[in-house]
Design an enzyme around this catalytic site. Structure first.
Site, short mmCIF file in Angstrom:
data_model
loop_
_atom_site.label_atom_id
_atom_site.label_comp_id
_atom_site.label_asym_id
_atom_site.label_seq_id
_atom_site.Cartn_x
_atom_site.Cartn_y
_atom_site.Cartn_z
N SER B 190 0.91 -1.30 0.00
CA SER B 190 0.04 0.08 0.03
C SER B 190 1.02 1.41 0.15
O SER B 190 0.56 2.30 -0.32
CB SER B 190 -0.84 -0.05 1.18
OG SER B 190 -0.21 -0.11 2.36
N HIS B 218 -5.66 -4.11 -1.72
CA HIS B 218 -5.48 -3.01 -2.83
C HIS B 218 -5.35 -3.35 -4.25
O HIS B 218 -4.65 -2.73 -4.87
CB HIS B 218 -4.11 -2.23 -2.32
CG HIS B 218 -4.06 -1.39 -1.14
ND1 HIS B 218 -4.66 0.00 -1.25
CD2 HIS B 218 -3.89 -1.53 0.18
CE1 HIS B 218 -4.71 0.56 0.14
NE2 HIS B 218 -4.24 -0.26 0.85
N LYS B 249 -12.66 -0.54 0.27
CA LYS B 249 -11.88 -0.13 -0.77
C LYS B 249 -12.32 0.14 -1.98
O LYS B 249 -13.57 0.74 -2.24
CB LYS B 249 -10.45 -0.57 -0.84
CG LYS B 249 -9.49 -0.20 0.51
CD LYS B 249 -8.05 -0.57 0.12
CE LYS B 249 -7.15 -0.29 1.75
NZ LYS B 249 -7.74 -0.66 3.08
#
Lengths: 82, 415
Positions: B190, B218, B249
């Site tokens: 990240s 991610h 996310k």
């Protein structure tokens, strides 16, 4: 430089420092506060020292402060060996 | 027991120490839904101003998507607000299992279990499946939640240098005496935005009889041709033993996470993972919204394709402007400043120009590696990126760092 100090420096160079990183590592180089070793990866250093010296380092002694320099690590080993 | 004057003094002193170390975190208050254009109040008490958001994990732009909002409304009406229970007492609805099945299909695994967050998934999974006969070998840059989960597990912990396959192989050789070996990595790291070499990790795992864990928080929804994750990108889809990921996310951005993988691991988590056992079920409204998100990402690659275009456009623009960025393939594009104060000052000036991005520095990233982490979204249009790029150019000119590399920036500002 004594054999113990040399062996710890060699281990740290191999275990933590990238091949293209040419910074000098001495017995007083800050390891944890200097960002070379973090508290997460410190565990393999502790295991190496225990195995090499036939000792067990109590968790309370394996503090980031005690492990912050090779000099400090060697002093801790010598204390525990007595 | 009373909160004594001494206790208050102690905590005030601790907070001051954090502040003096430059590590004090201040929240910016957003007065709008999450989007490319947001309304921000910062500092607290100041007026609300419009800004382009360059630091959200809203990769697919689904956080405020009208179809997701409508599905969440419908879920609220049909399944209620809360379940007032953990999953195993009376907290499992049909839609929870439905979402777990969609995630299993999408991630290419055997089964999936929802957790309140991916933080909880990572905190609970290792303790549930490993014991002191085993070893966990983790990349040194894995997410903090993985580090915490490993600390809760009795298996031996070891680490390898970031993405260093030679070092990982040494560790696998060293631990051949253990019952099980679990290699642990993030899919996309990240802070740097680089991808794990999952194909090489899987090959080493096969050679040395190890299992592979990847946190795909991610990457889920957008990395790989159809957005399945780094395992798809690297050609090892279907070969992962454990994946953890988040709904917080790209997949709508609300909350919730999961452990997905071999069905025996999932069952062990259902029986033993403490964050799962002792947390309330994921709220029905979030599950309903996430089901719509899964329908969107599984029916079209349009959003991940746009995100990929945006990321490529932004990387190229940053390089043309003369900023020093970390190379990579993900929509995380770190702009490097090395000096913590410079990164903070730069972010403050960007905000004055209407661009919201945040500086990161030690201990979040290594000393001397301060940066502003920019994150692209499918919600960005080219217009957003052009305006943000101009702001970076203007502020970069002010600090005299355009066209400068690491060495020169450090010479100018130190680390």
């Amino acid at each position: 430089m004594d054999e113990l100090t040399r062996s710890v420096i060699d281990y740290i160079k191999h275990e933590y420092i990238e091949a293209d990183d040419d910074r000098e590592l001495t017995a007083t180089t800050p390891l944890i506060s200097g960002g070379i070793v973090d508290s997460f990866s410190m565990i393999s250093l502790k295991r190496f020292i225990e195995k090499k010296n036939g000792i067990t380092i109590p968790d309370v002694e394996a503090s980031p402060e005690a492990f912050d320099t090779v000099k400090g690590i060697v002093a801790l080993v010598n204390k525990l060996k007595k | 027991m009373a909160f004594s004057a001494a206790a208050r003094q102690f905590y005030q002193s601790e907070i001051e120490t954090i502040r003096e170390a430059g590590l004090f975190k201040e929240e910016r208050t957003i007065h709008s839904p999450q989007a490319a254009d947001i309304e921000v109040e910062f500092p607290a008490g100041s007026g609300v101003r419009k800004a382009i958001n360059m630091c959200a994990n809203n990769y697919l732009g689904l956080s405020s998507h009208p179809e997701v909002i409508a599905a969440a409304h419908a879920g609220l009406d049909s399944r209620g607000y809360g379940m007032s229970s953990v999953r195993f007492i009376c907290g499992t609805q049909d839609i929870h299992r439905e979402l777990e099945e969609r995630l299993t299909e999408f991630l290419g695994t055997e089964d999936t279990l929802l957790f309140p967050s991916c933080m909880d998934a990572n905190a609970g999974v290792f303790e549930a499946i490993l014991n002191d006969q085993d070893v966990m070998i983790a990349d040194r840059l894995v997410h903090a939640s993985i580090v915490d989960g490993m600390r809760l597990c009795k298996a031996m912990t070891d680490t390898f240098k970031h993405s260093d396959m030679g070092h990982l192989e040494e560790k696998l050789q060293e631990h051949q005496d253990k019952r099980f070996r679990l290699i642990i990595t993030d899919g996309v790291f990240s802070m740097d935005g680089d991808l794990a070499k999952i194909d090489e990790i899987v090959a080493l795992a096969e050679k040395y009889d190890a299992m592979v864990f990847s946190d795909e928080s991610h990457s889920t929804g957008f990395i790989g041709k159809t957005g399945r994750g780094v395992h798809e990108h690297c050609g090892v889809f279907g070969k992962m033993d454990i994946i953890t990921t988040t709904l917080g996310k790209a997949l709508g951005g609300a909350s919730g996470g999961c452990v997905s993988g071999k069905r025996e691991f999932i069952e062990m988590c259902r029986q033993r993972a403490r964050p799962y056992l002792f947390s309330n079920t994921v709220a029905p409204v979030i599950v309903a919204g996430a089901l719509k998100v899964m329908e969107i990402v599984m029916s079209s690659t349009e959003r991940r394709d746009k995100l990929e275009w945006n990321a490529n456009y932004w990387r190229k623009m940053m390089i043309e402007i003369g900023l020093d960025i970390k190379a990579g393939e993900s929509p995380i594009v770190p702009v490097m400043f090395y000096n913590a104060k410079l990164a903070q000052d730069f972010a403050r000036d960007l905000f004055a120009e209407g661009v919201y991005a945040v500086g990161f520095f030690f201990p979040v990233v290594p000393k001397g590696a301060a940066r502003i982490r920019t994150q692209l979204s499918a919600a960005h249009d080219q217009r957003h990126l052009d305006i943000a790029g101009e702001a970076f150019r203007k502020v970069g000119t002010k600090y005299g760092i355009l066209g400068k590399g690491k060495k020169e920036i450090i010479e100018m500002y130190g680390v």
